[in-house]
Design an enzyme around this catalytic site. Structure first.
Site, PDB file in Angstrom:
ATOM      1  N   GLU A  95       0.745  -1.025   0.221  1.00 58.66           N
ATOM      2  CA  GLU A  95       0.115  -0.111   0.115  1.00 58.66           C
ATOM      3  C   GLU A  95       1.339   1.154   0.069  1.00 58.66           C
ATOM      4  OE1 GLU A  95      -2.068   1.814   3.978  1.00 58.66           O
ATOM      5  OE2 GLU A  95      -2.070  -0.813   4.372  1.00 58.66           O
ATOM      6  N   CYS A 129      -3.936  -3.721   4.332  1.00 61.78           N
ATOM      7  CA  CYS A 129      -2.607  -4.501   4.811  1.00 61.78           C
ATOM      8  C   CYS A 129      -2.682  -6.323   4.375  1.00 61.78           C
ATOM      9  CB  CYS A 129      -1.997  -4.374   5.939  1.00 61.78           C
ATOM     10  SG  CYS A 129      -1.512  -3.007   7.358  1.00 61.78           S
ATOM     11  N   HIS A 264      -2.193 -10.208  11.770  1.00 61.43           N
ATOM     12  CA  HIS A 264      -1.970  -9.437  11.010  1.00 61.43           C
ATOM     13  C   HIS A 264      -1.560  -8.332  13.020  1.00 61.43           C
ATOM     14  CE1 HIS A 264      -1.350  -5.344   9.795  1.00 61.43           C
ATOM     15  NE2 HIS A 264      -1.829  -4.448  10.573  1.00 61.43           N
TER      16      HIS A 264
END
Length: 519
Positions: A95, A129, A264
């Site tokens: 990103e 993400c 994550h």
């Protein structure tokens, strides 16, 4: 080197498609979070205890998303003695956007020039993400499809996570992960076992293309993360129950069926809360939980709570964090080495957690285990899936090679250079002022970069970027020599002039921010 890719893709479905090799790169410098607390004038423990963060890696203006990905790809190829013509697909999840058209993948293709291999599918994939996970799924799907030509797929996840001054800044970080995908993998995807949740929300986004900084709705970002976790776990659990029933088993799936569970990790404390959240799900879904003995002891008061009402319920959070403490120590805490010491890497974050588990456990300890992986990207997209570790842990096996290749992570972390919060802040200010400038020569020193690190040399007046590689040994040219080579060549400034050389193997060592969860 991993076993050679099959020469033919004809025949039955490829077996045990998954991750064959991994490589991880993080910056060579970091700031200490306890020192950053003092510098920022916040209470002691706000970052180190409240967020669970010890150190934060960061990049000077010498590194960008292209250089991170060049470094990690070449490192993986060299350490595994892989030829570039053995790769048939390369996809990047990121990103960190420095060009609205040109992909990072096309920049990496310069590494393939000497091999003559241009037949490489894939481009970049972006959704906060989650992009790395989407790229990994695409790679697995390619190997399992009629498009597969028998070669490896290469997946790269990389990002630079930076924030404006404020409560979210200590949740930054930077890094990249490269993963080699193919059949007969030591970490095989469990077919049919993915639970996904996709939904529209403005929890974290980057609408200003001239800035590296995101816009974050803090409370909403945490709610989105936890709600996605609830729904993905429910879908995953239903799918594995259905599989088991087809096999004649009526067993109930629970967290104990995971050998390890990685998440994550925007910051470590959220990961610990997330595991507690999954125990809440197990408790609420169980038809007759034992609240007198076992893991659910003393939790009867929470039997009738609704998950959607508990995202910010401190009593529920505290009770289930206590109840899941043993599970956390055994199944998730080993995954937080990189997250705790380097910070949030965005797309590589969950794969840094996976690498942390592999780096701190032996092949026999990992063999046969199921590893749960929860990937989340704001906006938002999330999946919970599982990998099955091969049973073969004999010396020289694919699992033994994978574990050995990244068992030096702690050594590499300990070899970094600590800088003061003043220096860190100066670097952040410099990045803010020079982001996306044309005709720019980076000011940062290259002397402290790890050997073999690619770095930005210059940006010309048309925003074209030129890179060089930090020498591995005295035989490689210096930057002044590279400048001379570039001035005397007719190749474009995007061409990487440094020769490709084999990298010697590194010795193997026998509270939530107001600005949100940082993507």
């Amino acid at each position: 080197m991993p076993g050679p890719a099959p020469t033919s893709c004809l025949g039955p479905w490829p077996k045990d498609v998954g991750i064959i090799a991994m490589e991880l790169y993080f910056p060579s410098q970091y700031v200490d979070q306890a020192e950053l607390e003092q510098y920022d004038g916040v209470p002691a423990g706000k970052y180190t205890i409240g967020l669970g963060q010890a150190q934060m890696g960061f990049c000077s203006d010498r590194e960008d998303i292209n250089s991170l990905c060049l470094t990690v790809v070449q490192r993986l190829m060299e350490r595994n003695n892989l030829s570039y013509d053995s790769v048939g697909r390369l996809e990047v999840g990121t990103e960190t956007i420095i060009d609205k058209s040109k992909s990072v993948k096309t920049v990496i293709m310069q590494l393939f020039e000497d091999s003559g291999n241009t037949d490489v599918e894939g481009i970049d994939t972006t959704n906060a993400c989650y992009g790395g996970t989407a790229a990994l799924f695409n790679a697995v799907n390619w190997v399992e499809s009629s498009s597969w030509d028998g070669r490896y797929a290469l997946v790269v996840a990389g990002d630079i996570a930076v924030y404006a001054t404020g409560s979210a800044r200590p949740t930054g970080g930077a890094g990249a992960v490269a993963m080699l995908v193919g059949p007969n993998a030591p970490l095989a995807f469990e077919r049919g076992l993915r639970g996904t949740h996709m939904q529209h929300a403005y929890d974290f986004y980057k609408p200003d293309l001239m800035s590296e900084y995101p816009v974050v709705d803090g409370k909403l970002s945490i709610e989105c993360y936890l709600s996605a976790l609830d729904r993905c776990y429910s879908v995953y659990r239903n799918k594995i129950h259905a599989q088991w029933q087809r096999e004649g088993s009526e067993n109930r799936f629970s967290l104990e069926d995971f050998g390890f569970l990685v998440f994550h990790s925007p910051y470590c404390k959220l990961v610990q809360k997330s595991l507690a959240r999954l125990m809440l799900n197990d408790f609420l879904s169980h038809p007759r939980p034992d609240t007198e003995t076992g893991p659910f002891t003393g939790l009867e008061a929470f039997r009738d709570v609704r998950p959607e009402d508990t995202y910010f319920d401190r009593d529920v959070e505290k009770a289930f964090m206590k109840a899941s403490a043993d599970l956390f120590e055994r199944k998730t805490k080993p995954s937080l080495l990189i997250s705790n010491q380097n910070g949030n890497m965005y797309t590589p974050s969950v794969y840094g957690c996976l690498a942390s588990v592999l780096a701190q456990r032996t092949a026999p300890q990992l063999a046969g285990q199921r590893i749960g992986v929860f990937s989340y990207g704001s906006g938002f997209a999330a999946t919970l899936y599982s990998l099955r570790v091969t049973q073969d842990h004999t010396p020289g096996s694919s699992l033994d090679k994978l574990v050995s290749s990244i068992s030096d992570l702690e050594l590499r972390l300990n070899s970094r250079r600590k800088v003061s919060p003043d220096v860190f802040s100066e670097n952040m200010k410099l990045r803010e002022e020079t982001h996306h400038l044309a005709s720019y020569i980076p000011r940062g020193s290259v002397d402290d970069l790890f050997p073999g690190t690619w770095y930005l040399m210059r940006v010309d007046d048309k925003h074209r970027r030129e890179y060089a590689r930090q020498p591995l040994d005295e035989d490689l040219p210096t930057e002044s020599e590279l400048n001379h080579m570039n001035s005397s060549t007719t190749k474009t400034v995007e061409h990487i002039p440094s020769p490709v050389k084999k990298m010697p193997r590194i010795p193997v060592a026998t509270e939530s921010p107001k600005n949100g969860i940082s993507n």
